[in-house]
Design an enzyme around this catalytic site. Structure first.
Site, PDB file in Angstrom:
ATOM      1  CB  CYS A   2     -85.038  59.666 -20.738  1.00 33.07           C
ATOM      2  SG  CYS A   2     -84.246  61.330 -20.085  1.00 33.07           S
ATOM      3  CD  GLU A 104     -86.028  60.030 -27.439  1.00 33.59           C
ATOM      4  OE1 GLU A 104     -85.121  59.437 -27.804  1.00 33.59           O
ATOM      5  OE2 GLU A 104     -86.264  59.898 -26.323  1.00 33.59           O
TER       6      GLU A 104
END
Length: 221
Positions: A2, A104
């Site tokens: 992340c 992402e």
């Protein structure tokens, strides 16, 4: 992993959601939160929950060089209980890192495509985080890292890893002022149920951490 996320909620919504009594000093909504920047975290000090800013990128208290934080934005939940940098923190320095979506980059034939991911049924959530305090000769740093895990079925086509998102109603358990064994903390994460997620593609405007604003989250056609 992340490496970028958003927090667009109003301060009042955050205070209500997490039972915080005091205002958040310097709070501002963000469209493109990146490693090395300040992130909103919630801890329990033994008396009450507190919300404030930490630097994203863990600097262990024993580190000689605070620059190590740039390499420690994420910690693998499967092994954090064994690692010197995280073992003690899994036991007693757990935090919530407040967010409302994360980004992402999905590999495609034409390159990496940024995608914004959110829980389907919640507008606000928390990553499971770890934090520490580092003391230098002239400064004191409060820093944190986000726990990650293997991607679930939804996330697998996008990326092989994903952040640990605490289910609604389980956030307080993660930060309760009780010393766990590192293995117990690992076990807690392993038995969490996953939120249903949805995602959409956004423009490469978000690729630069310098960019901020609604263009970061605007869906592309």
């Amino acid at each position: 992993m992340c490496g970028r996320y958003t927090l667009l909620a109003e301060e009042a919504e955050i205070l209500k959601e997490y039972g915080i009594e005091r205002p958040i000093d310097g709070y501002e909504p963000r469209y493109n939160i990146a490693p090395g920047q300040k992130v909103l975290a919630v801890i329990h000090d033994g008396k009450q929950k507190r919300a404030g800013y930490m630097k994203w990128g863990l600097v262990p208290s024993w580190s000689k060089d605070p620059k190590i934080g740039y390499k420690m934005i994420n910690a693998r939940s499967e092994t954090a209980h064994e690692k010197p940098s995280y073992k003690r923190l899994m036991s007693q320095k757990r935090c919530l890192i407040v967010a409302d979506s994360f980004y992402e980059w999905q590999k495609t034939e034409s390159g990496k495509q940024p995608v914004r991911i959110q829980p389907e049924k919640r507008s606000l959530f928390a990553f499971a985080g770890l934090w520490d305090q580092w003391e230098g000769d002239e400064e004191s740093l409060y820093t944190c890292t986000i726990l990650t895990q293997d991607a679930n079925e939804f996330m697998t086509p996008i990326h092989k890893r994903m952040p640990v998102i605490l289910p609604e109603g389980r956030e307080d358990e993660w930060i309760e002022p009780v010393k766990w064994s590192p293995s117990d903390a690992k076990g807690f994460v392993e038995q969490l149920t996953m939120d249903d997620l949805h995602a959409y593609e956004v423009s490469d405007y978000v690729n630069s951490a310098k960019n901020e604003g609604p263009d970061c989250i605007t869906p592309i056609a």
